[in-house]
Design an enzyme around this catalytic site. Structure first.
Site, short mmCIF file in Angstrom:
data_model
loop_
_atom_site.label_atom_id
_atom_site.label_comp_id
_atom_site.label_asym_id
_atom_site.label_seq_id
_atom_site.Cartn_x
_atom_site.Cartn_y
_atom_site.Cartn_z
N GLN A 68 0.80 -1.28 0.03
CA GLN A 68 -0.20 -0.03 -0.11
C GLN A 68 0.93 1.25 0.04
O GLN A 68 0.50 2.36 -0.76
CB GLN A 68 -0.89 -0.10 1.21
CG GLN A 68 -2.15 -1.17 1.49
CD GLN A 68 -2.69 -1.03 2.71
OE1 GLN A 68 -3.60 -0.42 2.83
NE2 GLN A 68 -2.42 -2.13 3.21
N VAL A 70 3.89 1.77 -1.36
CA VAL A 70 4.41 2.13 -2.58
C VAL A 70 3.49 2.74 -3.54
O VAL A 70 3.92 3.25 -4.57
CB VAL A 70 5.40 0.93 -3.01
CG1 VAL A 70 6.49 0.66 -2.10
CG2 VAL A 70 4.53 -0.29 -3.51
N ARG A 71 2.18 2.65 -3.08
CA ARG A 71 1.20 3.33 -4.24
C ARG A 71 1.32 4.92 -4.29
O ARG A 71 0.84 5.52 -5.20
CB ARG A 71 0.04 2.82 -3.91
CG ARG A 71 -0.44 1.37 -4.02
CD ARG A 71 -0.46 1.00 -5.43
NE ARG A 71 -1.46 1.78 -6.48
CZ ARG A 71 -2.45 1.27 -6.49
NH1 ARG A 71 -3.04 0.18 -5.92
NH2 ARG A 71 -3.49 1.84 -7.22
N SER A 81 15.33 -6.84 -0.16
CA SER A 81 15.06 -7.60 -1.40
C SER A 81 14.78 -8.88 -0.97
O SER A 81 15.48 -9.58 -0.11
CB SER A 81 15.86 -7.55 -2.38
OG SER A 81 15.72 -8.44 -3.19
N GLN A 82 13.70 -9.57 -1.13
CA GLN A 82 13.51 -11.04 -0.90
C GLN A 82 14.31 -11.83 -1.91
O GLN A 82 14.32 -13.22 -1.69
CB GLN A 82 11.96 -11.62 -0.85
CG GLN A 82 11.34 -10.94 0.30
CD GLN A 82 9.69 -11.39 0.30
OE1 GLN A 82 9.38 -11.56 -0.82
NE2 GLN A 82 9.38 -11.66 1.59
N ARG A 130 10.65 -17.77 -2.36
CA ARG A 130 9.83 -16.60 -1.53
C ARG A 130 8.37 -16.66 -2.16
O ARG A 130 7.54 -16.18 -1.54
CB ARG A 130 10.31 -15.23 -1.87
CG ARG A 130 10.41 -15.07 -3.31
CD ARG A 130 10.77 -13.40 -3.59
NE ARG A 130 11.14 -13.02 -4.97
CZ ARG A 130 11.27 -11.96 -5.31
NH1 ARG A 130 11.37 -11.21 -4.63
NH2 ARG A 130 11.37 -11.93 -6.79
N ASN A 146 9.53 14.74 -0.21
CA ASN A 146 9.39 16.11 0.11
C ASN A 146 8.03 16.36 1.01
O ASN A 146 7.17 15.22 0.95
CB ASN A 146 9.29 17.07 -0.85
CG ASN A 146 8.15 16.79 -2.20
OD1 ASN A 146 7.01 16.84 -1.66
ND2 ASN A 146 8.45 16.61 -3.40
N ARG A 157 -3.63 8.01 4.47
CA ARG A 157 -3.36 6.83 5.31
C ARG A 157 -3.67 7.07 6.79
O ARG A 157 -3.66 6.19 7.79
CB ARG A 157 -1.94 6.44 5.23
CG ARG A 157 -1.80 5.87 3.71
CD ARG A 157 -2.61 4.89 2.86
NE ARG A 157 -2.31 4.41 1.77
CZ ARG A 157 -2.96 3.60 1.02
NH1 ARG A 157 -4.00 2.75 1.72
NH2 ARG A 157 -2.64 3.21 -0.13
C1 LIG Z 1 -8.87 3.46 2.03
C2 LIG Z 1 -8.06 3.13 0.72
C3 LIG Z 1 -8.50 1.91 0.25
C4 LIG Z 1 -7.82 1.61 -1.04
N1 LIG Z 1 -8.36 0.84 -1.75
C5 LIG Z 1 -7.55 0.38 -3.13
C6 LIG Z 1 -8.00 -0.81 -3.91
O1 LIG Z 1 -8.95 -1.34 -3.76
N2 LIG Z 1 -7.46 -0.96 -5.05
C7 LIG Z 1 -6.26 -0.19 -5.50
O2 LIG Z 1 -5.69 -0.49 -6.52
N3 LIG Z 1 -5.91 0.72 -4.97
C8 LIG Z 1 -6.58 1.23 -3.54
N4 LIG Z 1 -6.21 2.17 -2.88
C9 LIG Z 1 -4.93 3.06 -3.41
C10 LIG Z 1 -5.19 4.36 -3.97
O3 LIG Z 1 -6.22 4.07 -5.14
C11 LIG Z 1 -4.12 5.30 -4.31
O4 LIG Z 1 -3.59 4.52 -5.58
C12 LIG Z 1 -3.24 5.50 -3.33
O5 LIG Z 1 -3.70 5.81 -2.20
C13 LIG Z 1 -2.25 6.49 -3.86
O6 LIG Z 1 -3.01 7.70 -3.90
P1 LIG Z 1 -3.16 8.68 -5.30
O7 LIG Z 1 -2.82 7.69 -6.41
O8 LIG Z 1 -4.33 9.45 -5.17
O9 LIG Z 1 -2.02 9.79 -5.23
P2 LIG Z 1 -0.55 9.81 -4.73
O10 LIG Z 1 0.30 8.86 -5.54
O11 LIG Z 1 -0.37 9.70 -3.11
O12 LIG Z 1 -0.26 11.26 -5.32
C14 LIG Z 1 -0.51 12.40 -4.53
C15 LIG Z 1 -1.05 13.43 -5.27
O13 LIG Z 1 -0.61 13.40 -6.64
C16 LIG Z 1 -1.69 13.77 -7.72
N5 LIG Z 1 -1.76 12.55 -8.42
C17 LIG Z 1 -0.97 11.60 -8.44
N6 LIG Z 1 -1.23 10.93 -9.66
C18 LIG Z 1 -1.71 11.63 -10.54
C19 LIG Z 1 -2.19 11.51 -11.79
N7 LIG Z 1 -2.08 10.30 -12.41
N8 LIG Z 1 -2.86 12.36 -12.47
C20 LIG Z 1 -3.08 13.64 -11.62
N9 LIG Z 1 -2.76 13.93 -10.42
C21 LIG Z 1 -2.07 12.76 -9.98
C22 LIG Z 1 -3.04 13.61 -7.02
O14 LIG Z 1 -3.29 14.98 -6.41
C23 LIG Z 1 -2.75 12.98 -5.46
O15 LIG Z 1 -3.41 13.11 -4.39
C24 LIG Z 1 -6.75 2.79 -1.68
C25 LIG Z 1 -6.35 3.77 -0.92
C26 LIG Z 1 -6.86 4.06 0.19
C27 LIG Z 1 -6.40 5.11 0.95
#
Ligand SMILES: Cc1cc2nc3c(=O)[nH]c(=O)nc-3n(C[C@H](O)[C@H](O)[C@H](O)COP(=O)(O)OP(=O)(O)OC[C@H]3O[C@@H](n4cnc5c(N)ncnc54)[C@H](O)[C@@H]3O)c2cc1C
Length: 194
Positions: A68, A70-71, A81-82, A130, A146, A157
């Site tokens: 989660q 790294v999203r 690394s594994q 693994r 940053n 989060r």
């Molecule tokens: C409660 C919860 C449940 C979730 N469930 C799932 C799930 O079931 N499946 C799943 O795949 N993911 C899930 N996620 C992950 C979620 O979809 C996001 O990928 C992750 O939280 C990262 O946030 P983000 O992509 O909005 O922005 P970040 O990567 O954190 O980027 C920060 C900000 O940059 C801007 N930004 C980033 N990318 C772009 C872009 N391409 N275009 C325009 N602006 C951008 C936005 O303003 C964003 O808020 C979940 C997250 C949460 C918090």
């Protein structure tokens, strides 16, 4: 889980406000900077927050949670690394469950560890062995970003809808950040830490 702030921009708020003064041809005295940092955050002038960073060492979180983490696209990661590090003494995250249920987790984790060790003994490479390890396996990583990226992370989060393990991690990170930049992260200060 252990979260350690290992590196950060010194005097971050002063630095951000000093750099931002160029936007307004404004003065860079201590008092003016103290007033400006709050206005920058409140008005959404958030590019200014990219002029300060913080780096954390996060240890003992599951791969459920690191996945989660790294999203967050604007944070950067260096993770154990594994493929290269033998996982023969893995520790695991246990959800908060009854003793009876925890025993089921314990059996599954113990079995997975045993199978992993057996595969290594039979000559299977770490990178293939693994695959039998659970998502609960603990990992360690450095995470840097940053202040704007950390705010985005905490917004998602350190929040009641977030899954409990990453929320716990975000709470610890938010608290540390609130100590070095109270006007940027003050809302995340915790009076008691775990
Ligand atoms: C409660 C919860 C449940 C979730 N469930 C799932 C799930 O079931 N499946 C799943 O795949 N993911 C899930 N996620 C992950 C979620 O979809 C996001 O990928 C992750 O939280 C990262 O946030 P983000 O992509 O909005 O922005 P970040 O990567 O954190 O980027 C920060 C900000 O940059 C801007 N930004 C980033 N990318 C772009 C872009 N391409 N275009 C325009 N602006 C951008 C936005 O303003 C964003 O808020 C979940 C997250 C949460 C918090």
């Amino acid at each position: 889980m252990k979260v350690t702030l290992v590196d950060y921009t010194p005097n971050a708020e002063k630095k951000i406000a000093t750099f931002a003064a160029i936007c307004y041809n404004s003065d860079t005295s201590k008092d003016a900077c103290a007033r400006r940092i709050t206005k920058l955050v409140d008005s959404g002038h958030l590019a200014t927050l990219r002029f300060a960073y913080a780096t954390f060492l996060v240890q003992g979180i599951s791969r459920v949670t690191s996945h989660q983490f790294v999203r967050s696209k604007h944070l950067d990661f260096l993770q154990e690394s594994q493929r290269y590090v033998k996982q023969n003494e893995t520790t695991f995250t246990y959800p908060k469950q009854s003793e009876e249920i925890l025993q089921i987790y314990d059996d599954a984790y113990g079995n997975a560890q045993m199978l992993y060790n057996q595969l290594l003994e039979k000559g299977v490479k770490k990178e293939d062995a693994r695959f039998v390890l659970p998502e609960a396996s603990h990992t360690s990583l450095y995470v840097t970003g940053n202040f704007q990226a950390w705010r985005d992370f905490l917004f998602l989060r350190n929040e009641k809808h977030a899954q409990w393990e990453i929320r716990e991690c975000a709470e610890l990170i938010g608290h540390e950040l609130s100590q070095i930049a109270p006007n940027v992260f003050g809302q995340y200060e915790r009076k008691t830490t775990t």
